[in-house]
Design a protein around this motif. Sequence first.
Motif, PDB file in Angstrom:
ATOM      1  N   GLU A  20       0.825  -1.206   0.000  1.00 23.29           N
ATOM      2  CA  GLU A  20       0.000   0.000   0.000  1.00 23.29           C
ATOM      3  C   GLU A  20       0.865   1.264   0.000  1.00 23.29           C
ATOM      4  OE1 GLU A  20      -2.433  -0.816   3.407  1.00 23.29           O
ATOM      5  OE2 GLU A  20      -3.257  -2.622   2.456  1.00 23.29           O
ATOM      6  N   ALA A  21       1.963   1.243   0.758  1.00 23.07           N
ATOM      7  CA  ALA A  21       2.867   2.401   0.812  1.00 23.07           C
ATOM      8  C   ALA A  21       3.579   2.602  -0.525  1.00 23.07           C
ATOM      9  CB  ALA A  21       3.884   2.216   1.927  1.00 23.07           C
ATOM     10  N   ARG A  23       2.461   1.721  -3.442  1.00 19.59           N
ATOM     11  CA  ARG A  23       1.468   2.203  -4.417  1.00 19.59           C
ATOM     12  C   ARG A  23       1.258   3.713  -4.261  1.00 19.59           C
ATOM     13  NH1 ARG A  23      -3.960  -1.137  -4.382  1.00 19.59           N
ATOM     14  NH2 ARG A  23      -3.977  -0.244  -2.278  1.00 19.59           N
ATOM     15  N   ARG A  24       1.176   4.171  -3.002  1.00 22.29           N
ATOM     16  CA  ARG A  24       1.045   5.621  -2.773  1.00 22.29           C
ATOM     17  C   ARG A  24       2.273   6.371  -3.289  1.00 22.29           C
ATOM     18  NH1 ARG A  24      -0.987   3.803   2.269  1.00 22.29           N
ATOM     19  NH2 ARG A  24       1.064   4.145   3.231  1.00 22.29           N
ATOM     20  N   HIS A  25       3.458   5.796  -3.021  1.00 22.13           N
ATOM     21  CA  HIS A  25       4.700   6.438  -3.454  1.00 22.13           C
ATOM     22  C   HIS A  25       4.752   6.558  -4.983  1.00 22.13           C
ATOM     23  CE1 HIS A  25       8.977   7.387  -3.697  1.00 22.13           C
ATOM     24  NE2 HIS A  25       9.115   6.386  -4.566  1.00 22.13           N
ATOM     25  N   LYS A  26       4.339   5.514  -5.648  1.00 22.45           N
ATOM     26  CA  LYS A  26       4.358   5.505  -7.111  1.00 22.45           C
ATOM     27  C   LYS A  26       3.422   6.577  -7.679  1.00 22.45           C
ATOM     28  CE  LYS A  26       3.496   2.301 -10.921  1.00 22.45           C
ATOM     29  NZ  LYS A  26       2.900   0.990 -11.254  1.00 22.45           N
ATOM     30  N   GLN A  27       2.271   6.773  -7.047  1.00 23.26           N
ATOM     31  CA  GLN A  27       1.282   7.736  -7.529  1.00 23.26           C
ATOM     32  C   GLN A  27       1.717   9.184  -7.290  1.00 23.26           C
ATOM     33  OE1 GLN A  27      -2.076   6.356  -5.282  1.00 23.26           O
ATOM     34  NE2 GLN A  27      -2.669   4.818  -6.820  1.00 23.26           N
ATOM     35  N   ASN A  28       2.672   9.372  -6.356  1.00 30.30           N
ATOM     36  CA  ASN A  28       3.077  10.733  -5.994  1.00 30.30           C
ATOM     37  C   ASN A  28       4.043  11.380  -6.993  1.00 30.30           C
ATOM     38  OD1 ASN A  28       1.513  10.777  -3.712  1.00 30.30           O
ATOM     39  ND2 ASN A  28       3.144  10.136  -2.329  1.00 30.30           N
ATOM     40  N   PRO A  65       8.588   7.701   4.226  1.00 33.05           N
ATOM     41  CA  PRO A  65       7.252   7.138   3.974  1.00 33.05           C
ATOM     42  C   PRO A  65       7.249   5.616   3.778  1.00 33.05           C
ATOM     43  CG  PRO A  65       7.657   9.057   2.599  1.00 33.05           C
ATOM     44  CD  PRO A  65       8.970   8.681   3.193  1.00 33.05           C
TER      45      PRO A  65
END
Length: 489
Positions: A20-21, A23-28, A65
């Motif tokens: 989940e972390a 995936r968030r990092h990739k989207q940022n 993160p």
Amino acid sequence: MPPGKGKAMGMTQANAPIFEALRRHKQNNVVRLDVPGHKGGRGNKELRDFLGADCMAVDVNSMKPLDNLCHPVSVIRDAEQLAAEAFGAEHAFFIVNGTTASVQAMVMSVCKAGEKIIMPRNVHRSAINALVVCGAVPVYINPGIDKRLGIPLGMALEDVRRAIAKHPDAKAILVNNPTYYGICSNLREIVKLAHQNGMKVLVDEAHGTHFYFGENLPLNAMAAGADMAAVSVHKTGGSLTQSSFLLCGKDVNHDYVRQIINLTQTTSGSYLLMVSLDLARKNLSLHGKEIFAKTLEYSTYAQREINRIGGYYAFGRDLINGDTVYDFDSTKVSVHTRAIGLAGVEVYDILRDEYDIQIEFGDIGNILAIVSAGDRALEIERFIAALSEIKRIYAKDSAGMFDHEYINPEVAMPPQRAFYSEKESLPVEASKGRICGEFVMCYPPGIPILAPGEQITDEIIRYILYSKEKGCFMTGTEDMSVSRINVVK
């Protein structure tokens, strides 16, 4: 609950904190002014095209993160807690240096230089490597031997009892659960004996991930009350190669264990390996029963059909004797080949070269196929048909074949002392009577024929030469051709 203890707050087994972390990092779309230098694949197009842009985008370095494997305080900590819950452990560590690192961390967490550890001699080289590094002294228990198959079995309970009585100062007992061939010792009783005598129990469970999630399978280490277990999730649990869990039971100082792990594990933990463990744990927790029921269906079918061919012997629960074979891992498709006049490694080579079938290993008398729910029924049928055809085309008289895989060692000095001693190189044929200063083994499975500190005998020399002749992949010696061996001066 204090940070780092107990269950990850507000999470269930359906969560995957590292995934989940990431995936968030990739989207940022973070600007990459850190390592790795391929910058999400832009700096190495050929590699990106081969592995895929998504894979390269999440091959990242530790950052706040995403937490830090050496000292986890957020997402990795949460993932560890979910893993511990899934495996029934008090604590779980993500290991990215392979189960070799898990095994070595177990040994080095309980043994210091000069202290004794009881173990079967048919351990993986990683356990003996740990002794070379930390200076602990092995008390070997020779496993039982199946005379028909020529393979090492588990540890007899009476042998464990005698070893404890003779060496009451030993710090721990290391147990294989299961062996490469699928054989399990009486783990619960070994744990009980060890704990009654103030010893820890360490379990090399490299091939036992499925014991934690499947039904009608042997007892797993944590359920048996073991203190630590090295679980190679990539072998039968679905994570990427080289990823592993180290599990801790009660009365283990896991903060100290982390310090031991950090002595040798990389400070640049691979997030690809970690996320694979995180998602494998989630998948096994949610679907493990169905996954391993399907695995058992495939393996049981394969064993039955291979035995119908004749000549081969796909062995299994029929070996159980309540002691040296206390239980058997029925997901293993272990097949004895010597009766058709072929060494296991010869069948292994023919399967790969003539039929494009890659199995796990072949040794002097057996082959092992690893079957999982990820296989397809057609592939199982193809494997069975190939074995039938190999017998028809290649079978011959078995006279003169080497009839056993395991030779009881004669230990002359501790592994660390032998490995670091002054040595000389001799032709293998001329080394009889000398003390070995390095390893000699077939890989896989990586169980030493000779380990540092052991006496070289005629039988061992014959075994090494025979293994080379049959095409076993020999490793461990400084001489890459394995024609010479280093012996203690």
